[in-house]
Scaffold this motif. Structure first.
Motif, short mmCIF file in Angstrom:
data_model
loop_
_atom_site.label_atom_id
_atom_site.label_comp_id
_atom_site.label_asym_id
_atom_site.label_seq_id
_atom_site.Cartn_x
_atom_site.Cartn_y
_atom_site.Cartn_z
N UNK A 155 0.94 -0.89 0.35
CA UNK A 155 -0.16 -0.31 0.17
C UNK A 155 0.93 1.00 -0.03
N UNK A 156 1.76 1.31 0.74
CA UNK A 156 2.36 2.36 0.83
C UNK A 156 3.38 2.64 -0.78
N UNK A 157 3.90 1.51 -1.25
CA UNK A 157 5.03 1.38 -2.55
C UNK A 157 3.85 2.73 -3.47
N UNK A 158 1.79 2.23 -3.22
CA UNK A 158 1.61 2.55 -4.80
C UNK A 158 1.04 4.11 -4.07
N UNK A 159 0.76 4.40 -2.61
CA UNK A 159 0.35 5.70 -2.46
C UNK A 159 2.02 6.44 -2.67
N UNK A 160 2.80 5.79 -2.46
CA UNK A 160 4.54 7.29 -2.71
C UNK A 160 4.66 7.02 -4.44
N UNK A 161 4.47 6.19 -4.87
CA UNK A 161 4.49 6.15 -6.55
C UNK A 161 3.52 7.09 -6.88
N UNK A 162 2.29 7.08 -6.70
CA UNK A 162 1.72 8.34 -7.00
C UNK A 162 1.94 10.26 -6.04
N UNK A 163 3.03 10.12 -5.11
CA UNK A 163 3.26 11.65 -4.66
C UNK A 163 4.42 12.01 -5.10
N UNK A 184 -7.82 10.03 -1.32
CA UNK A 184 -8.49 9.16 -0.65
C UNK A 184 -7.80 7.87 -0.90
N UNK A 185 -8.18 6.76 0.52
CA UNK A 185 -8.07 6.07 0.15
C UNK A 185 -8.76 4.51 -0.87
N UNK A 186 -8.19 4.47 -1.66
CA UNK A 186 -9.04 3.39 -3.02
C UNK A 186 -9.27 2.22 -2.10
N UNK A 187 -9.94 1.49 -3.11
CA UNK A 187 -10.10 0.07 -3.33
C UNK A 187 -8.44 -0.43 -3.39
N UNK A 188 -8.66 -1.96 -2.84
CA UNK A 188 -7.41 -2.24 -3.51
C UNK A 188 -6.42 -1.85 -3.23
N UNK A 189 -6.07 -0.65 -1.96
CA UNK A 189 -4.63 -0.27 -1.30
C UNK A 189 -4.87 0.91 -2.41
N UNK A 190 -5.05 1.14 -3.42
CA UNK A 190 -4.54 2.17 -4.60
C UNK A 190 -5.25 3.61 -3.61
N UNK A 191 -4.28 4.98 -3.96
CA UNK A 191 -5.56 6.23 -3.85
C UNK A 191 -5.93 6.73 -4.83
N UNK A 192 -6.68 7.23 -4.13
CA UNK A 192 -8.12 8.27 -5.33
C UNK A 192 -8.07 9.23 -5.15
N UNK A 193 -7.55 10.50 -6.07
CA UNK A 193 -7.17 11.99 -6.31
C UNK A 193 -8.17 12.70 -6.44
N UNK A 194 -7.84 13.72 -5.92
CA UNK A 194 -8.35 14.69 -6.29
C UNK A 194 -8.20 15.37 -6.92
N UNK A 195 -9.34 17.03 -7.26
CA UNK A 195 -9.58 17.55 -7.85
C UNK A 195 -8.02 18.64 -7.14
N UNK A 196 -8.30 18.82 -6.67
CA UNK A 196 -7.33 19.83 -5.65
C UNK A 196 -5.93 19.17 -5.88
N UNK A 197 -5.81 18.38 -6.01
CA UNK A 197 -4.48 17.39 -6.52
C UNK A 197 -3.82 17.74 -7.47
N UNK A 198 -4.87 17.74 -8.17
CA UNK A 198 -4.50 17.99 -10.01
C UNK A 198 -4.31 19.58 -10.24
N UNK A 199 -5.07 20.78 -9.64
CA UNK A 199 -5.46 21.54 -9.54
C UNK A 199 -3.57 21.93 -8.93
N UNK A 200 -2.96 21.88 -8.08
CA UNK A 200 -1.62 22.23 -7.71
C UNK A 200 -1.10 21.26 -8.30
#
Length: 552
Positions: free
Chosen positions: A197-205, A475-491
């Motif tokens: 899970x850490x790997x998936x979130x850090x990858x998106x980060x 957001x903490x999505x299904x299968x331990x993968x993050x879901x993004x927000x419009x705020x992240x994309x705008x940033x």
């Protein structure tokens, strides 16, 4: 740009609009055409509405030579009980509790369900590949019914400017809370499930341009009630034998390798002392006599026995950071957000570790210029509403941050704010030569002071403590993968603006770039005065791109 049938409507919008279910959006001419550089992600929306008797499930289709580089998601609304502080300015979309557009979710089978009378939005990302000729590429997004008949469509032009967007120079950290992921997914900390899970979130980060990460050598002493505890997340294993300590850095090495694979270059060590004053040691666990014990915590003064421990730990840590090849890219913290009343305790805490950190980079979030003036903080991370004295004195290596308190006049990312207030941050930090930006919440899923864990799909305001949008970008999505927000994309768009400005600067110099930025504005850009409309910001970026084109 708008096509109508008996029952369907579809309107092109920029990424800076927020579509509410019962509020008809307004098309703006600047959305006919978008432009960007190689490697850039261009983002816009298609707002959809159905007039009829029953909901319908429609297929979403894309027609374009850029089709393989296009991703479409749906914008979903999330609840906010606390959208804004009572102290606020007029530049909010609303301050009423309700549903706010924020969550980006992948389409299921490329389908969109429309409910009569309710506006919904498709979020369209176009990643410009670096292997195509420059020029104009039409993109058509359409909806088709169960008989495969097109019921509505919109087309925009994507202009590819054939020069790469330069690499990001700006330091950016959004504090990453690995314990919150273990808590939400109910997996043991540092189990294989947790590492995945850490790997998936850090990858998106890393993918979204955060190039520095808070590294929990110990459980970070942040957002924790005095005397309370957060879930233990400690990368360094410690064994104590009498007055000697032995350290195992294998988990730290695994963390660093995951981060490097995600493109993260810089590492900030968890704070060495507690938040808001540096009065105590952080929670540190160790093995003693075959049992795990809490070695230090709220009952441990910041100097004394803890200093003896740090005298052994810090040299060992620095040796490991050098072995991992990241020492030169590592930053240390003393304590977060010290105030004038904490001057003595902060100074004593810092003095206790400086024999080991003289050759290290130190940063801390603060707002009182006197800390810097007295030489107590070398690299201040200043809140945007208290930054003027730092700018006036031309402080080198200056960073900036905002959080829940920066709710009047300055940039921020609350759900109740217009997205333009998020994106303008890139122009501001460029103009003032800010070295790095920091925020406390990439994925904080606790209540204020970590008194309980929350479900961020249901509670977006830390139990009505911080305006929705302050505490997390994903957001903490299904299968331990993050879901993004419009705020992240705008940033992310704000940082792309910053990169484009740096490219233009390489051609014409910074003074000319700032003059170009401000030539059509009624007053200069500051952290509290800036263009507030979506059209203004899009127009500024278009102007930057036009100037870049003249140098290709």
């Amino acid at each position: 740009m708008e096509q109508c049938s008996n029952t369907y409507r579809m309107i092109v919008l920029s990424s800076l609009e927020k579509v509410f279910p019962h509020q008809e959006p307004v098309f703006s001419p600047e959305c006919c055409r978008f432009n960007g550089l190689y490697g850039e992600i261009l983002t816009y929306q298609a707002a959809c509405c159905l007039k009829g008797l029953r909901k319908e499930k429609l297929k979403v289709r894309v027609f374009s030579a850029l089709k393989d580089s296009i991703r479409i998601r749906q914008v979903l609304h999330v609840p906010s009980s606390y959208p804004a502080h009572e102290k606020r300015d007029s530049n909010y979309l609303s301050h009423t509790p309700g549903l706010y557009p924020d969550l980006l979710r992948n389409l299921e089978n490329n389908s969109l369900v429309l409910v009569p009378g309710r506006w919904q939005s498709l979020w369209i990302d176009v990643t410009i590949p670096g292997i195509i000729p420059g020029g104009l590429y039409p993109v058509t997004v359409s909806l088709t019914d169960s008989q495969d008949r097109e019921v509505v469509s919109v087309t925009v032009g994507i202009e590819v400017i054939p020069i790469p967007l330069p690499a990001q120079e700006l330091y950016h950290t959004e504090w990453f809370h690995g314990d919150c992921l273990a808590d939400y997914y109910k997996v043991p900390v540092f189990s294989e499930e947790h590492w995945n899970i850490l790997g998936r979130f850090i990858s998106l980060y890393g993918k979204r341009g955060m190039n520095m990460i808070l590294t929990p050598i110990f459980t970070p002493p942040l957002d924790t009630a005095a005397g309370g505890e957060r879930t233990t997340i400690q990368l360094v294993s410690i064994r104590q034998e009498k007055n000697r300590f032995f350290f195992d850095f294998s988990r730290l090495e695994r963390w660093v390798n995951i981060c490097k694979d995600a493109g993260i270059v810089y590492f900030e060590m968890a704070h060495l002392f507690t938040q808001w004053g540096a009065h105590h040691a952080p929670k540190i666990m160790a093995e003693r006599g075959g049992k795990e014990i809490r070695l230090f915590g709220w009952d441990t003064p910041s100097t004394g026995a803890y200093t003896v421990f740090l005298d052994q730990f810090l040299p060992a840590l620095k040796k490991e950071l050098k072995r991992l090849g990241i020492f030169e890219n590592t930053f240390f913290h003393i304590s977060d957000e010290p105030e004038k009343a904490h001057l003595e305790s902060y100074a004593l805490a810092k003095e206790s570790v400086m024999p080991h950190l003289k050759d290290c980079k130190l940063i801390d979030a603060l707002s009182d210029y006197s800390f810097y003036e007295m030489g107590i903080v070398e690299r201040p991370v200043c809140s945007t509403d208290h930054i003027e004295p730092f700018l006036d004195h031309k402080v080198p290596h200056l960073w900036s941050y905002y959080c829940t308190s920066q709710c009047v006049d300055v940039s921020n990312r609350f759900m109740a704010m217009p997205s333009a207030r998020n994106r303008v941050y890139g122009l501001q930090v460029y103009k003032y030569g800010i070295e790095g930006i920091l925020h406390w919440g990439f994925n904080f899923y606790n209540s204020q002071h970590s008194l309980r864990h929350i479900n961020p799909y249901e509670v977006t305001d830390c139990d009505e403590s911080f305006p929705s949008g302050d505490a997390f970008l994903v957001y903490p999505g299904p299968d331990g993968a993050p879901e993004e927000s419009i705020r992240l994309m705008v940033l992310h768009e704000a940082k792309q603006d910053h990169r484009a400005l740096k490219l233009l600067e390489s051609y014409i110099g910074k003074e000319a770039v700032i003059e170009l930025l401000e030539e059509d504005l009624s007053e200069p850009i500051t952290f509290s005065s800036y263009p507030k409309s979506s059209a203004s910001l899009i127009g500024i970026r278009n102007k930057i791109n036009r100037m870049i084109k003249t140098y290709i």
